[in-house]
Design a protein around this motif. Structure first.
Motif, PDB file in Angstrom:
ATOM      1  N   LEU A 147       0.725  -1.568  -0.130  1.00 55.33           N
ATOM      2  CA  LEU A 147      -0.151   0.137  -0.203  1.00 55.33           C
ATOM      3  C   LEU A 147       0.867   1.250  -0.018  1.00 55.33           C
ATOM      4  O   LEU A 147       0.723   2.971  -0.651  1.00 55.33           O
ATOM      5  CB  LEU A 147      -1.652  -0.140   1.103  1.00 55.33           C
ATOM      6  N   LEU A 148       2.029   1.257   0.798  1.00 55.28           N
ATOM      7  CA  LEU A 148       2.789   1.933   0.801  1.00 55.28           C
ATOM      8  C   LEU A 148       3.532   2.778  -0.592  1.00 55.28           C
ATOM      9  O   LEU A 148       3.745   4.115  -0.919  1.00 55.28           O
ATOM     10  CB  LEU A 148       4.239   1.840   1.530  1.00 55.28           C
ATOM     11  N   VAL A 149       3.852   1.390  -1.162  1.00 58.22           N
ATOM     12  CA  VAL A 149       4.347   1.994  -2.830  1.00 58.22           C
ATOM     13  C   VAL A 149       3.385   2.117  -3.412  1.00 58.22           C
ATOM     14  O   VAL A 149       3.437   3.191  -4.185  1.00 58.22           O
ATOM     15  CB  VAL A 149       4.822   0.245  -2.937  1.00 58.22           C
ATOM     16  N   ALA A 150       2.433   1.778  -3.805  1.00 57.02           N
ATOM     17  CA  ALA A 150       1.242   1.991  -4.177  1.00 57.02           C
ATOM     18  C   ALA A 150       0.747   3.416  -4.392  1.00 57.02           C
ATOM     19  O   ALA A 150       0.095   4.526  -5.088  1.00 57.02           O
ATOM     20  CB  ALA A 150      -0.714   1.198  -4.078  1.00 57.02           C
ATOM     21  N   ALA A 151       0.912   4.018  -2.927  1.00 57.81           N
ATOM     22  CA  ALA A 151      -0.121   5.285  -1.955  1.00 57.81           C
ATOM     23  C   ALA A 151       1.555   6.613  -3.037  1.00 57.81           C
ATOM     24  O   ALA A 151       1.185   7.484  -3.304  1.00 57.81           O
ATOM     25  CB  ALA A 151       0.493   5.574  -1.038  1.00 57.81           C
ATOM     26  N   VAL A 152       2.911   6.555  -3.280  1.00 55.68           N
ATOM     27  CA  VAL A 152       3.507   6.976  -3.572  1.00 55.68           C
ATOM     28  C   VAL A 152       3.807   7.102  -4.610  1.00 55.68           C
ATOM     29  O   VAL A 152       3.629   8.143  -5.734  1.00 55.68           O
ATOM     30  CB  VAL A 152       5.088   6.470  -3.181  1.00 55.68           C
TER      31      VAL A 152
END
Length: 87
Positions: A28-33
């Motif tokens: 989710l962090l990678v997707a948000a970034v």
């Protein structure tokens, strides 16, 4: 919540659950970034590369720190370390 001394939590189950949580949170962090990076490319923002890069790093590290601290909290609660303090 009742305490039962005969029933112990399995540490390997806690580790598996933590790994799953970290993988989901990391994804989710990678997707948000990536979404943020795509949105900042709009001409509305008009900022330079360094400003966008600094914001992405700041948001990324903040979220990573929050995820890490929550993972440690869940690990501590599931492994029974919190129960040992009161003894």
């Amino acid at each position: 919540m009742q305490e039962n001394d005969d029933q112990q939590l399995d540490p390997s189950a806690a580790n598996t659950s933590n790994r799953r949580f970290v993988l989901w949170a990391g994804g989710l962090l990678v997707a948000a970034v990536l979404v943020f990076a795509a949105v900042t490319q709009l001409p509305i923002f008009g900022r330079g590369f360094h400003a966008v890069f600094a914001v992405i790093l700041g948001v990324g590290f903040t979220i990573a720190l929050a995820v890490g601290l929550m993972a440690l909290t869940f690990y501590s609660a599931r492994s029974g370390h919190d129960d040992q303090i009161g003894e």
